[in-house]
Design an enzyme around this catalytic site. Sequence first.
Site, mmCIF file in Angstrom:
data_model
loop_
_atom_site.group_PDB
_atom_site.id
_atom_site.type_symbol
_atom_site.label_atom_id
_atom_site.label_comp_id
_atom_site.label_asym_id
_atom_site.label_seq_id
_atom_site.Cartn_x
_atom_site.Cartn_y
_atom_site.Cartn_z
ATOM 1 N N HIS A 1 19.245 14.534 -28.192
ATOM 2 C CA HIS A 1 17.706 14.253 -28.527
ATOM 3 C C HIS A 1 16.347 15.372 -27.882
ATOM 4 O O HIS A 1 17.320 16.233 -27.228
ATOM 5 C CB HIS A 1 16.698 12.898 -27.854
ATOM 6 C CG HIS A 1 17.274 13.059 -25.652
ATOM 7 N ND1 HIS A 1 16.995 13.624 -25.031
ATOM 8 C CD2 HIS A 1 18.110 12.611 -25.660
ATOM 9 C CE1 HIS A 1 17.606 14.003 -23.829
ATOM 10 N NE2 HIS A 1 18.689 13.293 -24.469
ATOM 11 N N TYR B 1 33.132 4.324 -26.378
ATOM 12 C CA TYR B 1 32.856 2.842 -24.985
ATOM 13 C C TYR B 1 33.615 1.847 -25.404
ATOM 14 O O TYR B 1 33.325 1.260 -26.379
ATOM 15 C CB TYR B 1 31.142 2.667 -25.350
ATOM 16 C CG TYR B 1 30.180 3.709 -24.831
ATOM 17 C CD1 TYR B 1 30.328 4.291 -23.268
ATOM 18 C CD2 TYR B 1 30.015 4.780 -25.896
ATOM 19 C CE1 TYR B 1 29.298 5.699 -22.488
ATOM 20 C CE2 TYR B 1 29.420 6.083 -25.875
ATOM 21 C CZ TYR B 1 28.525 6.333 -24.192
ATOM 22 O OH TYR B 1 28.167 7.519 -23.492
ATOM 23 N N GLU C 1 25.254 14.566 -27.014
ATOM 24 C CA GLU C 1 25.693 13.781 -25.608
ATOM 25 C C GLU C 1 26.763 12.686 -26.984
ATOM 26 O O GLU C 1 26.373 11.758 -26.968
ATOM 27 C CB GLU C 1 24.924 13.161 -25.162
ATOM 28 C CG GLU C 1 23.336 13.200 -25.978
ATOM 29 C CD GLU C 1 22.406 12.207 -24.890
ATOM 30 O OE1 GLU C 1 23.203 11.199 -24.349
ATOM 31 O OE2 GLU C 1 21.616 12.379 -24.952
ATOM 32 N N ASP D 1 0.307 -1.244 -0.153
ATOM 33 C CA ASP D 1 0.009 -0.084 0.254
ATOM 34 C C ASP D 1 0.353 0.949 0.086
ATOM 35 O O ASP D 1 0.715 2.287 0.553
ATOM 36 C CB ASP D 1 -0.961 -0.127 1.237
ATOM 37 C CG ASP D 1 0.310 -0.158 2.632
ATOM 38 O OD1 ASP D 1 1.207 -0.597 2.696
ATOM 39 O OD2 ASP D 1 -0.930 0.099 3.693
ATOM 40 N N ARG E 1 30.940 9.985 -21.984
ATOM 41 C CA ARG E 1 30.331 10.567 -22.914
ATOM 42 C C ARG E 1 30.189 12.108 -21.896
ATOM 43 O O ARG E 1 30.253 12.481 -20.747
ATOM 44 C CB ARG E 1 28.797 9.792 -22.167
ATOM 45 C CG ARG E 1 27.645 11.555 -22.440
ATOM 46 C CD ARG E 1 26.182 10.001 -23.233
ATOM 47 N NE ARG E 1 25.726 9.282 -21.756
ATOM 48 C CZ ARG E 1 25.885 8.716 -21.623
ATOM 49 N NH1 ARG E 1 26.294 7.836 -21.829
ATOM 50 N NH2 ARG E 1 25.151 7.661 -20.158
ATOM 51 N N HIS F 1 22.729 2.391 -19.863
ATOM 52 C CA HIS F 1 21.843 2.243 -19.042
ATOM 53 C C HIS F 1 22.017 1.749 -17.386
ATOM 54 O O HIS F 1 21.056 1.654 -16.780
ATOM 55 C CB HIS F 1 20.467 2.592 -19.103
ATOM 56 C CG HIS F 1 19.756 3.385 -20.392
ATOM 57 N ND1 HIS F 1 18.739 3.004 -21.046
ATOM 58 C CD2 HIS F 1 20.233 4.426 -21.226
ATOM 59 C CE1 HIS F 1 18.985 4.341 -21.932
ATOM 60 N NE2 HIS F 1 19.663 4.901 -21.452
ATOM 61 N N HIS G 1 25.229 5.092 -29.317
ATOM 62 C CA HIS G 1 23.774 5.868 -29.282
ATOM 63 C C HIS G 1 23.890 6.830 -30.528
ATOM 64 O O HIS G 1 24.605 6.939 -30.940
ATOM 65 C CB HIS G 1 23.755 6.095 -27.408
ATOM 66 C CG HIS G 1 24.798 7.018 -27.423
ATOM 67 N ND1 HIS G 1 24.734 8.410 -27.437
ATOM 68 C CD2 HIS G 1 25.591 6.991 -26.633
ATOM 69 C CE1 HIS G 1 25.905 9.025 -27.059
ATOM 70 N NE2 HIS G 1 26.409 7.680 -26.112
ATOM 71 N N ASP H 1 19.173 17.486 -18.276
ATOM 72 C CA ASP H 1 19.908 16.236 -18.731
ATOM 73 C C ASP H 1 21.670 15.483 -19.405
ATOM 74 O O ASP H 1 21.687 16.344 -20.178
ATOM 75 C CB ASP H 1 19.175 15.108 -20.036
ATOM 76 C CG ASP H 1 20.268 13.680 -20.638
ATOM 77 O OD1 ASP H 1 20.386 13.736 -19.657
ATOM 78 O OD2 ASP H 1 19.179 13.680 -21.723
ATOM 79 N N GLU I 1 27.592 15.610 -22.511
ATOM 80 C CA GLU I 1 26.312 15.527 -22.114
ATOM 81 C C GLU I 1 25.631 17.292 -22.300
ATOM 82 O O GLU I 1 25.555 17.406 -21.028
ATOM 83 C CB GLU I 1 25.226 14.268 -22.429
ATOM 84 C CG GLU I 1 23.975 14.751 -22.368
ATOM 85 C CD GLU I 1 22.854 13.936 -21.508
ATOM 86 O OE1 GLU I 1 23.380 13.933 -21.480
ATOM 87 O OE2 GLU I 1 21.887 14.553 -22.332
ATOM 88 N N ASP J 1 25.273 10.390 -15.457
ATOM 89 C CA ASP J 1 24.669 11.337 -16.014
ATOM 90 C C ASP J 1 23.291 11.402 -15.467
ATOM 91 O O ASP J 1 22.365 10.795 -14.933
ATOM 92 C CB ASP J 1 23.695 10.392 -17.302
ATOM 93 C CG ASP J 1 23.130 10.396 -18.431
ATOM 94 O OD1 ASP J 1 22.204 11.805 -17.770
ATOM 95 O OD2 ASP J 1 23.081 9.860 -19.160
ATOM 96 N N HIS K 1 13.361 12.451 -22.431
ATOM 97 C CA HIS K 1 13.219 12.041 -24.442
ATOM 98 C C HIS K 1 12.371 12.715 -24.651
ATOM 99 O O HIS K 1 10.943 12.309 -24.567
ATOM 100 C CB HIS K 1 13.379 10.496 -24.624
ATOM 101 C CG HIS K 1 14.985 10.059 -24.013
ATOM 102 N ND1 HIS K 1 14.804 8.444 -24.009
ATOM 103 C CD2 HIS K 1 16.113 10.466 -23.779
ATOM 104 C CE1 HIS K 1 16.792 8.489 -23.072
ATOM 105 N NE2 HIS K 1 16.861 8.956 -23.085
HETATM 106 N N1 GLY Z 1 19.515 10.364 -19.319
HETATM 107 C C1 GLY Z 1 19.309 10.121 -20.414
HETATM 108 C C2 GLY Z 1 19.628 10.231 -21.856
HETATM 109 O O1 GLY Z 1 21.330 10.789 -22.154
HETATM 110 O O2 GLY Z 1 18.941 10.095 -22.902
HETATM 111 MN MN MN Z 2 20.821 12.228 -22.841
HETATM 112 MN MN MN Z 3 21.373 11.773 -20.296
#
Ligand code: GLY
Ligand code: MN
Ligand code: MN
Length: 456
Positions: A367, A404, A400, A53, A422, A256, A363, A284, A424, A273, A374
Site C-alpha cells: 500500500h 499464514y 509485504e 477528563d 510476513r 491485526h 492480504h 511500516d 515488510e 509489525d 495506509h
Molecule cells: N501495519 C499495517 C500494515 O502493514 O498494513
Molecule cells: Mn503495511
Molecule cells: Mn505493517
Amino acid sequence: MTIVHDTTLTQLPGIASLPLSDFKTHRANFFDKMKPNSIALFGAASEVTRSNDTEYAFCQNKHFYYLTGFNEPDALLLLLKIDNNPQAILFSLPKDKSHEVWHGRRVGQEKACQQYNFDQSYVLDELSSLLPNYLNGLSQVYFCFDNSDMSQQVFTWLSHVRSTARQGSKVPEVLIDASPIINELRLIKSANEIELMRQVNYISGLAHQRAMQKAAVGMFEYQIETELLHEFSRHGARHPAYASIVAGGDNANILHYTDNGETLQNNDLLLIDAGGELSGYAADITRTFPVNGKFTAPQTVLYQLVLDTQLTVISAIKPGITFAKLNEMANECLTQGLLDLAILSGDLAQLLLDNACKKYFIHGLGHWLGLDVHDVGDYHINENKQQCREFVAGMVLTIEPGLYMPNDDDELDEKWRGIGIRIEDNIVVTKQGYENLTVNSPRTINDIEALMKNKI
Ligand code: GLY
Ligand code: MN
Ligand code: MN
C-alpha cells in the site's frame, strides 16, 4: 545500587521534521489546483477523550498537517483564491495564560503568521462571524466531503450567507471535494519528505534490531512492544505510527493482532509489525524471527519462500510498473513454492487461475505509505477502475508478502501449523527504479540468527 544512565545517541543525523517553508509549498501546490474566485477550508483534529477528563496523545488531521505543519487541535485553515492572489488564513486557539499553565503552550496568532508563513491569523472565536463574509460572492467552495463536521459547518455558513441574499449576498454555487486533489498531492513525496521517511525507517530498523536482541522464551509480547517504543522514542520518533503488532506463534495468523498479551514460546516464531512516526510521517516494517534465535526446518523453508518472493517483487519496482503486475509476480512465486512444498497440489497454471495461494497469503501485497500508514492516493486511475495505476518517481509504498498457517487448519500437515510469516519493507520509486528505505532491519536467515546471538 548504581544507576547507569543510557547516554548513547538520541538524535540521528538527518532531518527530524520538514522545514516550515515546505508546508507553504504544499499550500502553493493546492492553490494551483483551485479555480479562480474560490475558497478551501480544512479543519484540524480535535483531542479525543480516553477516559473522563484525560485524552489520547493528540494526532493532527493529516491533510491539515500537510498544508500547515501546525500541530494544535481545533484550528481551521482557509485558502482564498481571488484575482490570482492566494491568501492562507489560519484560525486557531488564542494565547491564554491560565489554560497554558495547565495544558501547555499555544502558538497564538502573531507567531502563526511569523513562523508558519500564514498571510493572516485570527482567533477561533472570530470564525463564525468572519466566514460568511469570506464566502459571500465566491463561486466555489472546496472542503473534504468525508469530514462530516466540516461538511456540517460549511452548510451552516452557506445558509447564513443565503439568509442575507436580500441585502445582495451571493452564495457560492459549486461545492468541490478537496480530498481527491490533496490525496494526489500527498501521493508524490518531495525530496525532504523522502529524507524524513528514510530517517524514520532507520529509527524503526534500530527498534526491530533491539527487539531481536531482547526477545527470549517466557517474555510477554508487550515487553517486546515496550522495547520498540523505547528505541523509537529515544531517536526522536515519539509515537508509533500505528499500534505495534507483536505476535508470537499462532498469534501471527491474526493479521491485526495488537493484544500483545501472551508469553513467547520456545520454537515459535515472533512476528513484529511496527514502525515509528517522525514529524507525522510513518514507517511500516514487519520482521519475523524465531523466539529462541534459531529457525526450525519448516520455519526455514516457509520463511525463505516469503523472502524470495519479497526480493523478486522489490527488484521489479520501477516507474511504469503497477501493483497488479507485482501481485501477479508474488502470486507466481508463492504458488510455485507452495506446490514444491506439497502444501498446494495440482496444476500450476490452474492454481494460478484459481488464485490458490490466497488461502495462505490473505492480504494485499502492499500500500502507499506517508503521513498515514495506509496513505492516501488512488490505486486505480482509469474510469472503470480496472487498471492499477502505473508507479512514478516519488511514490512510497510497502511490499509485504506473507504466509499464514493457523493452528486450527486441519487440512495442513501438522509441521506447518502455527506458523505466520510476513516480511515488510518500505520502498521509494525513483527515476532509475527504486530505493529500499528499510536498510537496517536484518531479514536473511543468516543475518537474523547472527544478530540474535548478540543479546543485549
Ligand atoms: N501495519 C499495517 C500494515 O502493514 O498494513
Ligand atoms: Mn503495511
Ligand atoms: Mn505493517
